[in-house]
Design a protein around this motif. Structure first.
Motif, short mmCIF file in Angstrom:
data_model
loop_
_atom_site.label_atom_id
_atom_site.label_comp_id
_atom_site.label_asym_id
_atom_site.label_seq_id
_atom_site.Cartn_x
_atom_site.Cartn_y
_atom_site.Cartn_z
N PHE A 90 57.79 18.20 58.37
CA PHE A 90 58.45 19.50 58.56
C PHE A 90 58.51 19.79 60.05
CE2 PHE A 90 57.94 24.28 58.63
CZ PHE A 90 59.22 24.58 58.16
N ASP A 91 59.71 19.63 60.62
CA ASP A 91 59.92 19.73 62.06
C ASP A 91 60.91 20.86 62.33
OD1 ASP A 91 60.51 19.37 64.74
OD2 ASP A 91 61.39 17.38 64.50
N VAL A 92 60.44 21.91 62.97
CA VAL A 92 61.32 23.05 63.26
C VAL A 92 61.33 23.31 64.76
CG1 VAL A 92 61.91 25.43 62.72
CG2 VAL A 92 60.65 24.07 61.06
N GLY A 93 62.52 23.29 65.34
CA GLY A 93 62.67 23.60 66.75
C GLY A 93 63.36 24.93 66.94
N GLY A 94 64.10 25.03 68.02
CA GLY A 94 64.79 26.28 68.30
C GLY A 94 66.12 26.40 67.61
N THR A 95 66.69 25.25 67.17
CA THR A 95 68.03 25.25 66.62
C THR A 95 68.07 24.85 65.15
OG1 THR A 95 68.85 24.65 68.83
CG2 THR A 95 70.38 24.38 66.99
N THR A 96 67.26 23.85 64.77
CA THR A 96 67.33 23.32 63.41
C THR A 96 65.95 23.10 62.82
OG1 THR A 96 67.43 21.05 64.27
CG2 THR A 96 69.53 22.14 63.81
#
Length: 697
Positions: free
Chosen positions: A288-294
């Motif tokens: 589960f990888d969450v950045g600023g865009t996606t």
């Protein structure tokens, strides 16, 4: 002897992550900088200078440099590539328009067709024809080249995608046409399908070649500037690029095949999650990888991410297969949605609260960043709910304006829905969390798997912040937050092998296979792949994986079967038949007796061997961490204000236990431990969050 230093830089849509690692894989320094979209190398240089200053070293000390970027992905999604013309065999001008000859949503009268980048007026043809066996049926009419060049000039094309019938079996005509264009138009970028995607199925092959040509001038210019700027700063080692398949390649290879860079950043995150799973002895994992865009979610079984030979770009309907542009390259299979910290929230014309997929990115960014943003985002809502504490955000390099975030939430959402700023923020939080959880559930169902028994490994700047909320909604009860999660994808780059994969189409029935011909094909493919890998790995040892894509005669899709790493003989036919039937039984319950087995594609992957990952099974004793600070937060369970423990992750030791609600902060992110979860640090420094009802409302 000087200790080896390796630098990894991951340029995302909002933040650029930079990590510096010593030869023994100790992380010496890491940082996040805002992505500079006009010249992404500027933000990358800022991050590199920052980590070098933290470690007391200089860029000319770096012995290994790995780079991943979303520039290729964003150029395709945002349609910022070159003007492309296609050249196909005469009679096949309309391949892109015909597609699969079906509608992705049969009864949608307002169906939006996917944008294939090249309109019919820029689809050109040439007289030639190959058979499926690679025999010349009609010689290439070189007399038409002048006409083609005139039409290309008239279309103002900057790149050409050549895809001739059955060129995967015999690329002679494509290569000749490319050479003629290079001679007469040396400034024109030309991609040929027999290099980019030498596989049967002309629609997919053409789409992949078009996408490659579309981003090739942009990526060539970008990579040249990137290398030049870092060379000027003192970098002397080669810069390697992360690929979508989870390997590394040279700048030269990346320039030829920029389509392989699509989704390179998320691939690094999946590699990191697989490594963590291996160390912790976890067989079933949800990355589960969450950045600023996606937000990116990937299923990992037995420390191996799911892989695929194809994916779709820029779907017209986010969750419907067939609504995007198909691309056939080796990829780590994941689902990605427009839901991150910068996702913009609002109220639509029907009075519904919406979040994403549009993002504020780094320019202008969330309202709280005070960089000109006026639309509230997920980050603004997390600040308003108390989950992000301004004093510890982004190592203090970005000042936050909580009052501005609240005002924007009240103005854009609250006033329209009769909510105060906190109520609006809570609504934004619940919608984005459900979007992420729904994506995870859908990805699992499409893969025939269940999320329930899986452990979530959460990272990225916003992953730990949303992990407990998404896990609860998705039915996952155990979460692992690795060390340095905020720059997780960049850390993953450092564990990727130098690799290259080649796929060739050559049809054959299994029981009448031309063994000499197949072995000669493998020898050629392995030599080509080893040559590419040697450019980035020198004379380092390599491993070779051979696979065949098999199916029952007449079926439309294949199953990947691993082959022996040696020359094939007729004695292998029985073993390959048994291997295919075992895999077919896994996927479809039972094999089909009496059916002939055929092989369409053959693949080779050459890679430097990965290091063995030791499993750490010891469990430290549980020790209650002495909490000295608290912060008020809006509880994500019941919406009431609660005092959350405020803990620096650096102060925790293996065995330390914190009951929720809690905020565990570190330089690049914060882990929200919801009221129904608890957190304990394990023997290797991971935070393990368990939904055990402690502190629940």
């Amino acid at each position: 002897m000087t200790t080896a230093l390796r630098l990894a830089i991951d340029i995302g849509g909002t933040f650029t992550d930079t990590v510096l690692v010593s030869g023994d894989e100790t992380i010496l320094a890491s940082t996040k900088t805002l992505t500079t979209h006009q010249n992404p190398a500027e933000g990358a240089l800022e991050g590199a200078r920052r980590v070098m200053a933290q470690a007391g070293r200089s860029l000319n000390d770096v012995t290994g440099f790995i780079h991943g970027t979303t520039l290729a992905t964003n150029a395709l999604i945002e349609r910022r590539g070159a003007v492309v013309t296609t050249v196909c065999t005469e009679g096949f001008r309309d391949i892109l328009d015909i597609g699969y000859e079906r509608r992705y949503s049969q009864y949608d009268i307002n169906l939006e067709k996917p944008d294939m980048l090249v309109p019919r007026e820029r689809s050109l043809t040439v007289c030639e024809r190959m058979s499926a066996e690679g025999k010349v049926l009609i010689e290439l009419d070189e007399g038409q080249v002048d006409r083609l060049l005139a039409e290309i000039d008239a279309s103002a094309a900057e790149a050409v995608a050549i895809c001739l019938m059955h060129s995967y079996a015999n690329p002679t005509h494509e290569r000749r046409l490319r050479d003629l264009m290079a001679r007469h138009r040396p400034g024109l970028t030309v991609s040929i399908s027999s290099d980019v995607s030498p596989e049967a199925r002309e629609f997919d092959r053409l789409c992949t070649t078009v996408a490659n040509a579309y981003i090739q001038p942009l990526m060539d210019s970008y990579l040249t500037r990137f290398v030049d700027q870092f060379t000027a700063e003192g970098v002397t080692c080669p810069i390697l690029m992360m690929t979508a398949g989870g390997g590394m390649c040279t700048i030269g290879t990346a320039t030829r095949f920029p389509i392989r860079l699509v989704e390179s950043g998320p691939a690094g995150g999946a590699i990191l999650a697989a490594r963590i799973a291996a160390r912790a002895g976890l067989d079933q994992v949800l990355s589960f990888d969450v950045g600023g865009t996606t937000a990116k979610l990937c299923l990992i079984d037995k420390a191996r991410p799911q892989t695929s030979r194809s994916f779709e770009i820029a779907r017209a309907a986010r969750f419907i297969k067939g609504s995007g542009m198909p691309v056939r390259i080796p990829v780590i299979e994941m689902i990605e949605i427009g839901a991150g910290g910068g996702s913009i929230a609002g109220v639509d014309r029907l009075g519904r609260l919406t979040v994403g997929p549009k993002s504020a990115g780094s320019e202008p960014g969330p309202v709280a960043f005070m960089r000109g943003g006026i639309d509230p985002t997920v980050t603004d809502s997390d600040i308003t709910l108390g989950y992000i504490v301004p004093d510890t955000f982004a190592e203090g390099h970005i000042q936050l304006d909580p009052a501005g975030a609240k005002a924007a939430l009240r103005r854009v959402i609250g006033d329209k829905l009769g909510l105060d700023a906190t109520g609006a923020a809570d609504g934004v939080s619940r919608i984005v969390v459900e979007s992420m959880a729904s994506a995870g559930r859908m990805h699992a169902v499409e893969s025939g798997k269940d999320l329930g028994p899986r452990t979530m490994i959460a990272f990225g700047g916003n992953g730990p912040l949303h992990a407990t909320r998404v896990a609860r909604s998705a039915g996952v009860s155990r979460i692992v937050i690795p060390p340095n999660p905020g720059v997780g994808s960049a850390v993953g780059f450092l564990f990727a092998p130098v690799s290259f994969e080649i796929v060739r189409s050559r049809y054959s029935l299994l029981d009448s296979m031309d063994m000499d011909g197949m072995n000669a094909l493998f020898d050629t493919m392995i030599a080509e792949a080893k040559e590419v890998v040697a450019q980035g790995a020198g004379d380092a040892p390599t491993e070779t994986l051979r696979t065949a894509f098999m199916r029952y005669s007449g079926q439309g899709h294949e199953i990947e079967i691993t082959l022996p790493d040696r020359a094939l003989t007729h004695r292998d036919i029985a073993q390959l038949t048994a291997a295919f039937e075992r895999e077919y039984r896994k996927q479809f319950s039972r094999p089909v007796p009496g059916m002939k087995i055929e092989i369409l594609n053959w693949a080779v992957r050459v890679a430097t061997p990965g290091k063995a990952v030791p499993v750490v099974s010891e469990t430290p004793g549980q020790t209650a961490f002495q909490v000295t600070q608290t912060r008020p937060i809006t509880c994500d369970l019941d919406g009431t204000v609660k005092q959350a423990a405020f803990v620096a992750r650096a102060d925790m030791c293996p065995g330390d236990y914190v009951a929720g609600p809690a905020l565990i902060h570190e330089p690049q992110t914060t882990t929200l431990v919801s009221a129904d979860f608890s957190a304990q640090m394990d023997a290797i420094g991971n935070l393990v969050l368990i939904q055990d009802q402690k502190g629940g409302a």
